[in-house]
Design an enzyme around this catalytic site. Sequence first.
Site, PDB file in Angstrom:
ATOM      1  N   THR A  73      -3.663   1.135  -2.935  1.00  0.00           N
ATOM      2  CA  THR A  73      -2.971  -0.144  -2.815  1.00  0.00           C
ATOM      3  C   THR A  73      -3.341  -1.118  -3.917  1.00  0.00           C
ATOM      4  O   THR A  73      -4.385  -0.966  -4.557  1.00  0.00           O
ATOM      5  CB  THR A  73      -3.306  -0.791  -1.447  1.00  0.00           C
ATOM      6  OG1 THR A  73      -2.481  -1.924  -1.245  1.00  0.00           O
ATOM      7  CG2 THR A  73      -4.766  -1.225  -1.351  1.00  0.00           C
ATOM      8  N   GLY A  95      -1.335  -2.783   5.961  1.00  0.00           N
ATOM      9  CA  GLY A  95      -2.408  -3.752   6.222  1.00  0.00           C
ATOM     10  C   GLY A  95      -3.068  -3.500   7.560  1.00  0.00           C
ATOM     11  O   GLY A  95      -3.462  -2.374   7.881  1.00  0.00           O
ATOM     12  N   ASN A 133      -2.894  -4.211  -2.605  1.00  0.00           N
ATOM     13  CA  ASN A 133      -2.874  -5.163  -1.479  1.00  0.00           C
ATOM     14  C   ASN A 133      -1.468  -5.718  -1.301  1.00  0.00           C
ATOM     15  O   ASN A 133      -0.558  -4.958  -1.039  1.00  0.00           O
ATOM     16  CB  ASN A 133      -3.943  -6.245  -1.613  1.00  0.00           C
ATOM     17  CG  ASN A 133      -4.214  -6.921  -0.270  1.00  0.00           C
ATOM     18  OD1 ASN A 133      -3.922  -6.348   0.774  1.00  0.00           O
ATOM     19  ND2 ASN A 133      -4.747  -8.112  -0.278  1.00  0.00           N
ATOM     20  N   THR A 152       0.857  -1.156   0.000  1.00  0.00           N
ATOM     21  CA  THR A 152       0.000   0.000   0.000  1.00  0.00           C
ATOM     22  C   THR A 152       0.905   1.220   0.000  1.00  0.00           C
ATOM     23  O   THR A 152       2.072   1.118   0.342  1.00  0.00           O
ATOM     24  CB  THR A 152      -0.876  -0.069   1.282  1.00  0.00           C
ATOM     25  OG1 THR A 152      -1.597  -1.291   1.224  1.00  0.00           O
ATOM     26  CG2 THR A 152      -1.811   1.094   1.437  1.00  0.00           C
ATOM     27  N   ASP A 168      -8.967  -9.355   1.182  1.00  0.00           N
ATOM     28  CA  ASP A 168      -9.420  -8.554   2.326  1.00  0.00           C
ATOM     29  C   ASP A 168     -10.849  -8.891   2.746  1.00  0.00           C
ATOM     30  O   ASP A 168     -11.338  -8.402   3.763  1.00  0.00           O
ATOM     31  CB  ASP A 168      -9.301  -7.053   2.023  1.00  0.00           C
ATOM     32  CG  ASP A 168      -7.903  -6.536   2.316  1.00  0.00           C
ATOM     33  OD1 ASP A 168      -7.112  -7.271   2.940  1.00  0.00           O
ATOM     34  OD2 ASP A 168      -7.582  -5.403   1.926  1.00  0.00           O
ATOM     35  N   SER A 187     -11.380  -2.657   4.540  1.00  0.00           N
ATOM     36  CA  SER A 187     -10.004  -2.159   4.527  1.00  0.00           C
ATOM     37  C   SER A 187      -9.609  -1.650   5.911  1.00  0.00           C
ATOM     38  O   SER A 187     -10.465  -1.417   6.767  1.00  0.00           O
ATOM     39  CB  SER A 187      -9.912  -1.015   3.508  1.00  0.00           C
ATOM     40  OG  SER A 187      -8.650  -0.393   3.578  1.00  0.00           O
ATOM     41  N   SER A 188      -8.313  -1.463   6.095  1.00  0.00           N
ATOM     42  CA  SER A 188      -7.814  -0.797   7.310  1.00  0.00           C
ATOM     43  C   SER A 188      -7.192   0.561   6.978  1.00  0.00           C
ATOM     44  O   SER A 188      -6.615   1.213   7.856  1.00  0.00           O
ATOM     45  CB  SER A 188      -6.748  -1.661   7.990  1.00  0.00           C
ATOM     46  OG  SER A 188      -7.291  -2.884   8.372  1.00  0.00           O
TER      47      SER A 188
HETATM   48  N1  GLY Z   1      -5.281  -4.109   1.616  1.00  0.00           N
HETATM   49  C1  GLY Z   1      -5.117  -3.680   2.935  1.00  0.00           C
HETATM   50  C2  GLY Z   1      -6.212  -2.815   3.423  1.00  0.00           C
HETATM   51  O1  GLY Z   1      -6.953  -2.274   2.620  1.00  0.00           O
HETATM   52  O2  GLY Z   1      -6.377  -2.678   4.609  1.00  0.00           O
END
Ligand code: GLY
Length: 579
Positions: A408, A483, A410, A390, A432, A461-462
């Site tokens: 991102t 992540g 990922n 990301t 995810d 997502s985070s």
């Molecule tokens: N792909 C990691 C997130 O969106 O948190």
Amino acid sequence: MRYVDSFRSIQRICSFSVVVSIALVRSTSAIAAPTILLDRATQGMVVSAHPLATQAGLSMLQQGGNAVDAAVATTFAISVVEPFSAGLGGGGFLLMYQAKSNEIKALDFRERAPLNATKTMYLDNQGNVRPNASTNGYLAVATPGTIAGLYEVHRKYGRLPWKTVIAPAIQLAETGLPVSWRFVSATKTRLPTLLKNPDAQKIFTHNGKTYQIGERLVQPELAATLRSVSQNPQDFYTGTIATAIAADMAANSGLITQKDLQQYRPTWRDPVCGDFRKARVCSMPPPSSGGVHLLQILNIIGDTDLKTLGWHSPDALHLLIESMRIAYADRATYLGDPDFIKVPVKALISPVYAQKRRQEINPQKATPSSQVKAVDPAVLQRLTKESVETSHLTVVDRDRNAVSLTFTVNLGFGAGVVAKGTGIVLNNEMDDFAIAPNTPNAFGLVGGTANAIAPNKIPLSSMTPTIITENGRLRLAVGSPGGSTIITTVLQIVLNVLVYEMDVRKAVAAPRVHHQWLPDRLNVESWGLDTLTIADLKRRGHQIEERPSWGNANAIVVMPDGSLEGAADPRGEGAASGF
Ligand code: GLY
């Protein structure tokens, strides 16, 4: 095992721990004058994960562009210089601050599950998870949103022509750039997957062998794609690029069709905001969990005098860790795409709820994660009624408008797939989703029905692009990759700036801790805590695992005199540059 193995490789992909200095390129006849990057400036500033992308954005500000122009140019440039971390084949989120109206807007350009996706698409006939199906290859790819998002924000708020903001990225793809240790490391980690895809192998390796640091990466197919997008952004969704992606998908058992691309739209959403002491903290709402849990943890900390407890003192750390544990337990149950499920955002970010959860924290003892549950739905209902890969970039312009953008593909190189002939690395964002109940994804995160796969749904997502104001003025813009660790990384930078009053470089560089409920383990950066503190936390029952480092954050703060100070994470190779 899946978590441990993949987390380690993610550490290598997303969270590099070595600090590099930028080498000056020597010409044969003369030594080029070094460019001095100003990380304290008055007119405007860009911070991103790569000096060339930062330069692309800064050049927009210097041409009279605004924060949106600079953010879009930087994002396109990152897609070229960090193809392993984020790009046209992925998606993301941005937060935008408009100084004139003191308004914050949030744009969701996250990927969506293909229309032919099903809840059980990663399970075999016995109902077992098929190894790597959600991370490697065509089936792992969700419909990308990057170009739609960038075009949308630029169409509405950009000042410079669309072609101007893409130009630096086209040039970088055409003339190439010397690859760094991050590129080489990401390629090595994902080599077996990249070798299975002819275009990925051709572009990112020399006949299957990884590049050496300093060798030039030229991406002519990506340059051609960018040229098409600069003529017509819709080409990606309805034109020749869409046709190329759909044909490659069809030939390789992928799910994305022309219809998926044609109907993709980014979504403007209301940011989640809350008060933390003097500050108004705004961040990304669902389908990212970032903003909700950043605010939830800040609420649980509440008015605790962290400063008097002492930075990284065992008492302060214990409160932080236990708050993280509670937030991630709620995440696993309640968070998902708000267009598909009802996410109790209001309750989760309510200070009343935070106070209640705060009472569960034993100040001396870690509560095992098995005993920490997501909040009871009945309580939640009452509360509702009461009321490595990301990339992140941060831009502030002359008028103090700001953009905080995280995007991102990922994991490193996404699904390891380059859509034939386009140079575009496609994401593996499908991982995810909760591909099966309580089955950890690549970041070890678990989830349930709220984040189950459904056609056209957005995976949770985070990502936590965040903008903070004080007294109606911009104070801090911040974000990070990493992540599951993104939320806690942003949290700690926010606390470092607002509570501990660190300058932004120290705030971003300072060692971090991370807990995500499951696995029940406290991650501590190597050399991050002293021996006595670690011993104290162990005595309280925390199971500690040291890791080299994670995240690649960046931030810009507005200083009391109105000037800007920016910092890129020393864990990566980014740069802050202003004028
Ligand atoms: N792909 C990691 C997130 O969106 O948190």
